[in-house]
Structure formats: structure tokens, C-alpha cells
Write an enzyme that holds these catalytic residues in place. Structure first.
Site, PDB file in Angstrom:
ATOM      1  N   GLU A  57      -1.017   7.834  -2.609  1.00  0.00           N
ATOM      2  CA  GLU A  57       0.048   8.692  -2.066  1.00  0.00           C
ATOM      3  C   GLU A  57      -0.069  10.130  -2.553  1.00  0.00           C
ATOM      4  O   GLU A  57       0.334  11.059  -1.862  1.00  0.00           O
ATOM      5  CB  GLU A  57       1.416   8.135  -2.419  1.00  0.00           C
TER       6      GLU A  57
ATOM      7  N   PHE B 198      12.846  -5.268  -5.432  1.00  0.00           N
ATOM      8  CA  PHE B 198      11.395  -5.106  -5.499  1.00  0.00           C
ATOM      9  C   PHE B 198      10.990  -3.753  -4.898  1.00  0.00           C
ATOM     10  O   PHE B 198      11.432  -3.389  -3.818  1.00  0.00           O
ATOM     11  CB  PHE B 198      10.698  -6.245  -4.751  1.00  0.00           C
ATOM     12  N   GLN B 199      10.154  -3.032  -5.609  1.00  0.00           N
ATOM     13  CA  GLN B 199       9.689  -1.694  -5.218  1.00  0.00           C
ATOM     14  C   GLN B 199      10.849  -0.744  -4.938  1.00  0.00           C
ATOM     15  O   GLN B 199      10.744   0.134  -4.086  1.00  0.00           O
ATOM     16  CB  GLN B 199       8.736  -1.769  -4.021  1.00  0.00           C
TER      17      GLN B 199
ATOM     18  N   LYS C 110      15.131   0.620   4.638  1.00  0.00           N
ATOM     19  CA  LYS C 110      14.494  -0.271   5.597  1.00  0.00           C
ATOM     20  C   LYS C 110      15.409  -0.576   6.791  1.00  0.00           C
ATOM     21  O   LYS C 110      14.994  -0.495   7.950  1.00  0.00           O
ATOM     22  CB  LYS C 110      14.126  -1.573   4.881  1.00  0.00           C
TER      23      LYS C 110
ATOM     24  N   MET D 131     -12.091  24.421 -19.070  1.00  0.00           N
ATOM     25  CA  MET D 131     -11.117  25.395 -19.565  1.00  0.00           C
ATOM     26  C   MET D 131     -10.556  24.946 -20.911  1.00  0.00           C
ATOM     27  O   MET D 131     -10.316  25.763 -21.795  1.00  0.00           O
ATOM     28  CB  MET D 131      -9.990  25.581 -18.537  1.00  0.00           C
TER      29      MET D 131
END
Lengths: 591, 172
Positions: free
Chosen positions: A50, A112-113, A162, A479
Site C-alpha cells: 500500500e 479483524f483488520q 464495508k 548521507m
């Protein structure tokens, strides 16, 4: 006719003119993906992570000026995209990110999630919405696009549970929205603009200090007109590169921590700083108390909070850069009558002296290891006729690219400025490539940062995004290594990346093309070959690992006190650390 | 310097956390914050007591204005204003202290709103000096519990001298 939330979502994107969606599915957004499956005219680019989707949307937005759109699932999908949201917020990138959420009746149950997407994104978005009712979905999406793209642009998150995507509602798309707490100021105050014009007409040593706002507002023409009319040198921030032509005689290049000597000297000794769409970031000002001590400051910005945040401003002008500059030019035209050239002559003489004194330099031995600057400079010279879009990751290679790529037009420079997100460059380049399939898109990366989103090579191969990635491979977090050499007596704590993978094989493993420039004489051939290749390419350029990026203003230092590549103290320091000869470390990877 | 900032916001969920998040995220102080709906139920009014030098206060006002759910911001220190705070103070009252507690309550024009054999709960309203003075006086008796609302403030209506009033222009 009643549509499901998922159908409304897709209809809304179409009405907003969205052509490309960077997305990764998951349980709660399956209904939306199911509708997307049956769509034509809306490309879904399936990313491998993502964060990649977020940066691709950013790259798309930076290159086109239109909002980038990403769609991710709940929980980990959302938390993975957070880095891209923070990045977009810092660099004012118009982004609309849609996240899935568990059903409304489950919210707060540690389902969940499930994650608190609104809480996660609150500090890193311009605004965020949780849509609780499908009847609000269309107007919310309209508002999201409106907020993301107006005023100072920024990321907006829309969280869609959802059940909202499954439920049905009548669909009407609002033609316009108005939000009573949100009214950006576009027109500058006329009196203030007059004050600014008077200050410019009088100034003997003025300097334009332009930032990313010039790009977003499309004010490049206005900056050029003002600079040419009044013979004002133009300093660019990292975000502004390309907003003023890099090879224009009035261009001073980049200013700031790794800016050019003359750009930093000029801002320090100027008597008038005209800041346009810039925000006096600490990488630009250095020590705030000693920032341009002799100058009056004019600050033009659309965001009032940017003004007087870090630096005292004498003439603040809140407004859209383009409109304010237009007005300012009109006022100046009526007053200065083109007599500015003579007035500014001594100032330009001084600047030319600075330019002669300390140009950007590096030593390239034709038989020695490749110097990173040389690789980047050749890349620029060999591609400039094709007006490439250039993205970078973060670190030494980014600063060298900023120094050596003299871009002639805006929206061709994609870099993570404010947040400094390693791993930004490659997906951002892919986002730009998705918008402009026929343009040459380059990504200059480091061997450290490119590995942070390497998985997107799979996306590039599948979706035929022929980005050319040039890995400036120094087997270090360069760096970090530089700072350790300069400020930590050469103790390389966790900066050594000797176990870097073989990038040629890695490219091949993904089904892309891998090339390597082993010596200086290979460079041109390999770069040309990469450009001639269809499809994505990784060019591995093993370089001299101990090269440092100069000029450098140490953090918290003053702009006129730079460490320069040729300073004797520096040489001593590097010698004390035992790092002067190119033979210190194998410079060619064992194949 | 202490400033009282009055903020009109959208009356919807999450707005308080946006304001609080702004203050914590940017390192600004909140000394007290009180919030409730206005006459228009779609809006709420927050009174925030904060402190900082002029530069910080200017940033606070600008940053608040930048929040999309914020409709209006007024730094009350720029005008005349009145402020009030209410405190509910539960004091231990031994038999010999009950009269003293009553006297203090009377002096401050406060009310006793609950009484048990061993405690009084006193309600006091006033500016912060008054509330704090009362708390100080009650402390020797033993304060069992104390709750304060935080301050609310409102700008005074400006009373202009008659001469300064704009002249009424006759309309045709």
C-alpha cells in the site's frame, strides 16, 4: 435508480475525471473491487504494497497537477499507506485516499483488520471523512476532491465501511460544494502588493526564493517575467526545481543545506528576499537567528500558517502565487520602467564572482571508480533533449540530482522534500509513467532507498511502466555515512550496506532488464541502452563509496558558512578517518 | 502571556480531537478547554485558555483557522471580555468547621448544593481569581474532591460614547 455504495464510488471517480487508481484489495473493499472489475476507462494499477500505491498516486499528482487516487483496505492496508499520506501532507500533494473500514456495527469492537483510520490519518491529512451512511457517500467524495485540490493542496482520506459499500442509495452527484469553515484566500491584499512592489523597485540586492507553491499554482511564467523584468536572481528550493529553467542565466540553482555556494551566499547577503510559495524550512534557513540578516522579507503564500512561522516577515501577502505575482508585475510595470538592469549590476557582479569562486566540482579519474556526481551529470546530459520526468529517493543521490539536473520546466521533478521518505522515488516514477506512458521517466535512487519499495518492480513489469531506475550504488546509506564521517569521527554505525543484492539479477528475477556500468567508459553506453530498452530497467552504477555531497551547511549552521569540497580542514578530517583513497573499498560488485 | 481564544466549530464527532491534536502535535499549551453547542445546534463554541508569546499565539490562531471544521476564531485578549469558571468543591466538615465553611460560602456568594454529616459540596462561580481565592480559603478545612469547568469567556459589547456613534444618514 438506486446504486450500491461501491457503484456510487466508481461513478463519483468517473465524474471527477479519475483515469487511474492505485490500489490493493482486501476483505472490506471487495465489493468496490468487484465493481471495478467490470469497468472500462478506469485503470486499476495493482501495487504490491500500500505504501507503493500511495507514492504512485503522489507521483501521478506531482507530474500531472491532478489529484492522485489510491484505494486500500482496512487495518494494515490503511496503516501501510500512512507514510505516503504524511509525505503528501508535508509536500502539499493533492491526494484522495480511500480506505476500507469494517462494517459500521463492528466499528470499535477490535474486529479483524480494524484500525482507527480516522485517528491514524488525522495528523497527516488535510481532512478526513468516515462515511457512516451510503446516502452521504457522493457528497463526501465531492468534498474530498474539492479539499484536496483547492487552497494549499494536500491529502484527504475517505474511510468507507464495508456495509456502506454494499448498501444502496439514490445517486446524484453534486455540481459544487461549499464548506463554511474552508475558504482559501486567492487574491492578495492590494496594499501589501503595492508595498512589495516599492520594496522591489528600491532593492539593490534582491533575491527570489521560490518553493513548491510556484509549481502547484502554475506560476512559472510569472516568476520568469518578474525575474527578467527586474533582473532578480532566482534561488530554488528542492521542491521548486524546474519551476524556473535551471539553465536560465538568472537561475541560481538550488539553495539550502546542499545548495550551490552562490545561491546560499546571495540569500545571506541580499537586502530583499522575495519568498514565493516557500515555507522557510530549516534545511533552507539554517540558523534562524542569522538567516539573511540584512534583508527585508516579502512572503507570498496561500497558507497563512506558513507566514511568520519560522521567520519574521516584513511584507506578508496571503494569496495564490500566480495571481499575486500577476498583480505585482502589473504594479511594477507601471513604476520601474526597465531601469533595473543598471541598479542590479553590482549585485550580479558579486554573484558572478561567487559562481567563479566555488562552482560545483568533483574529480573524475577516467580509470578510477565512477564518481556518483559524474554518473548523474552524464544521465542528465544524455537525456535532457527528451525532457524526462525525474524522480529521486532520499539521500546523497537526491542532492546530487538536484544539483546537476537543470530542469527546464515544472512538474518533471518528483522528490520527497519535507518528509524525506526513502523508497519514494521508484513508485512515484511509476505513478508519473502511468499518467504519461510515452514520456521518459527516470528514477535516480540509492542502493539503500531503492530497496525500500523494490517489490513494486513486479507492478512495473505487469502494468508495463517502463521506468528507468538508476541505482547510485555506494554500498552505504551514503548521507548517514557522510554525517558519520563529518560529525562522528568516521564510526559507521549501521550505515554499511555491503550485503546489497545484485541489482542486475534482482531486475531479471522480476522479469525486468538489469544493466551495470562497471567503469567510467561504460556509463554512456549503458545509459543509452537503458533508454532504448522497452519496459522497466534497473541500471546498477557501483560508485566510489566515500564521496561526500558538497557544499554543505551543517544542521543549525549559517547559510554563508558552508563546508566546501575543496576545504583543507575537510580533507584533514577525512584523512583522519582513513577515507581518502578510492581503493578503500572494492568499488565493483562481485558479479 | 495567557490568552483566551474563542473558537466556533462544526458540531460533529471528531472535532474536539482535531483541535486537541493540533495543540499537542505542534507543542502548544492548553491550560483549559471547555466546549458546548451554541444556539445553532450545528455549531459548538470552544473556549481555550492557552499561553505563549505573540508569535506562538499568532500561529495558534492561524492553525486553528486552517482546520476545516473551525468556522471562526477570536483571540479575546484583543478586546474587552468577561470570563467565568465554576468549581464544585467537596470539603470535609468536622462539627467545629461547619460554621466556618458556611461563612466562606457566604462571603463568596457560593452555594452549598449537597450536604452530609461530614462534608459540604460547594458550588462557586466567578473569575479565576475568585475561584482560586475560595479554594485557598477552604484548603485548611480539607478538600476531599475538586472539579473545575475551565473558563468560558465572552467579548463585552462595546459601549461607544454617544458622539462617536455613526451618524444616521437619512434615506430617501
Amino acid at each position: 435508480m438506486k446504486l450500491t455504495g461501491a457503484e456510487i464510488f466508481v461513478e463519483c471517480l468517473k465524474r471527477e475525471g479519475v483515469k487511474t487508481l492505485f490500489a490493493l484489495p482486501g476483505g472490506v473493499v471487495l465489493k468496490i473491487f468487484d465493481v471495478l472489475y467490470q469497468q472500462k476507462g478506469l485503470d486499476v494499477i495493482l501495487t504490491r504494497h500500500e505504501q507503493g500505491a500511495g507514492h504512485m498516486a503522489e507521483g501521478y499528482a506531482k507530474a500531472t497537477g491532478r489529484p492522485g487516487v489510491a484505494l486500500v483496505t482496512s487495518g494494515p492496508g490503511m496503516s501501510n499507506v500512512v507514510t505516503a499520506l504524511v509525505d503528501a501532507y508535508m509536500d502539499s500533494v493533492p491526494l484522495v485516499c480511500f480506505s476500507g473500514q469494517v462494517s459500521t456495527n463492528m466499528i470499535g469492537n477490535d474486529a479483524f483488520q480494524e484500525a482507527d483510520n480516522i485517528g491514524l490519518s488525522r495528523p497527516c491529512t488535510k481532512y478526513n471523512f468516515l462515511v457512516k451512511d451510503v446516502n452521504d457517500l457522493a457528497v463526501t467524495i465531492k468534498e474530498a476532491f474539492y479539499i484536496a485540490t483547492t487552497g494549499r493542496p494536500g491529502p484527504v482520506l475517505v474511510d468507507i465501511p464495508k456495509d456502506v459499500s454494499m448498501n444502496k442509495a439514490d445517486f446524484t452527484y453534486p455540481g459544487s460544494v461549499s464548506i463554511r469553515g474552508y475558504n482559501p484566500t486567492y487574491e492578495g491584499n492590494k496594499w501589501q502588493i503595492k508595498q512589495a512592489a516599492e520594496a522591489i523597485a528600491k532593492a539593490k540586492k534582491p533575491i527570489l526564493y521560490i518553493g513548491g507553491g510556484v509549481v502547484f499554482s502554475g506560476a512559472s511564467e510569472e516568476v520568469r517575467e518578474l525575474a527578467e523584468m527586474c533582473q532578480i536572481p532566482v534561488d530554488m528550493t528542492l521542491m521548486a526545481l524546474g519551476a524556473f529553467p535551471g539553465e536560465h542565466p538568472l537561475s541560481m540553482g538550488m539553495m539550502g543545506m546542499h545548495g550551490t555556494y552562490w545561491a546560499n551566499m546571495a540569500v545571506h547577503y541580499s537586502d530583499l528576499v522575495i519568498a514565493v510559495g516557500s515555507r522557510f524550512d530549516d534545511r533552507v534557513t539554517g540558523k534562524v537567528s542569522e538567516f539573511c540578516p540584512h534583508a527585508k522579507i516579502i512572503h507570498i503564500d496561500i497558507d497563512p500558517t506558513s507566514i511568520k512561522k519560522n521567520i519574521h516577515v516584513d511584507i506578508p501577502i496571503v494569496g495564490d502565487c500566480k495571481r499575486v505575482l500577476r498583480e505585482l508585475i502589473q504594479v511594477l510595470k507601471a513604476t520601474v520602467n526597465g531601469d533595473q538592469k543598471d541598479l542590479r549590476k553590482p549585485w550580479w557582479n558579486q554573484i558572478h564572482e561567487w559562481q567563479r569562486a566555488h562552482p560545483l566540482t568533483y574529480d573524475q579519474d577516467s580509470n578510477g571508480p565512477i564518481k556518483p556526481q559524474h554518473a548523474i551529470k552524464r544521465l542528465y546530459e544524455l537525456t535532457k533533449d527528451r525532457a524526462p520526468i525525474v524522480s529521486t529517493d532520499v539521500g546523497q543521490h537526491q542532492m546530487w540530482s538536484a544539483q546537476y539536473f537543470k530542469l527546464s520546466s515544472p512538474r518533471r521533478w518528483l522528490t520527497s522534500g519535507g518528509l524525506g521518505t526513502m523508497g519514494f522515488g521508484f513508485p512515484a516514477a511509476m505513478g508519473a509513467q502511468a499518467a504519461f506512458p510515452d514520456k521518459l521517466v527516470l528514477c535516480v535512487a540509492g542502493d539503500g532507498s531503492v530497496q525500500m519499495n523494490m517489490q513494486e518492480m513486479a507492478t512495473a513489469v505487469v502494468h508495463k511502466l517502463p521506468v528507468k531506475v538508476i541505482v547510485i550504488n555506494n554500498r552505504f546509506h551514503g548521507m548517514v555515512r557522510q554525517w558519520q564521517d563529518l560529525f562522528y569521527e568516521g564510526r559507521y554505525s549501521s550505515s554499511d550496506l555491503s550485503t546489497t543484492p545484485d541489482f542486475v539479477k534482482l531486475a531479471e528475477a522480476y522479469g525486468a532488464v538489469g544493466l551495470r556500468a562497471k567503469k567510467v567508459s561504460d556509463l554512456d553506453t549503458v545509459i543509452k541502452e537503458a533508454i532504448a530498452t522497452d519496459g522497466p530497467v534497473i541500471v546498477d552504477v557501483p560508485v566510489y563509496p566515500y564521496e561526500n555531497c558538497y557544499p554543505m551547511i551543517p544542521a543549525g549552521g549559517c547559510n554563508h558558512e558552508m563546508i566546501l569540497a575543496d576545504s583543507p580542514e575537510l580533507k584533514k578530517k577525512m584523512e583522519a578517518n582513513g577515507k581518502v583513497t578510492p581503493e578503500d573499498k572494492d568499488t565493483v560488485l562481485t558479479a | 502571556m495567557e490568552h483566551i481564544i474563542s473558537v466556533t466549530v462544526e458540531n460533529k464527532f471528531g472535532v474536539l480531537s482535531r483541535v486537541a491534536g493540533l495543540f499537542s502535535g505542534r507543542g502548544f499549551n492548553i491550560e483549559s478547554l471547555s466546549v458546548a453547542p451554541t444556539l445553532d445546534p450545528t455549531m459548538s463554541m470552544m473556549t481555550i485558555v492557552t499561553s505563549g508569546d505573540d508569535r506562538i499565539i499568532e500561529q495558534i490562531v492561524k492553525q486553528l483557522n486552517k482546520l476545516i471544521d473551525v468556522i471562526k476564531v477570536v483571540d479575546l485578549n484583543e478586546t474587552e471580555f468577561v470570563e467565568r469558571e465554576t468549581a464544585l468543591i467537596k470539603v470535609h466538615t468536622k462539627a467545629e468547621d461547619r460554621a466556618e465553611a458556611l461563612r466562606i460560602t457566604e462571603i463568596f456568594r457560593a452555594n452549598i448544593i449537597d450536604s452530609t454529616p461530614s462534608t459540604y459540596t460547594i458550588e462557586v462561580t466567578g473569575d479565576i481569581k475568585k475561584v482560586e481565592a475560595m479554594i485557598n480559603l477552604l484548603q485548611p478545612l480539607g478538600i476531599k474532591e475538586l472539579i473545575r469547568t475551565g473558563r468560558v469567556a465572552i467579548a463585552r459589547e462595546s459601549i461607544r460614547p454617544a458622539l462617536a456613534q455613526p451618524k444616521r444618514v437619512a434615506k430617501e
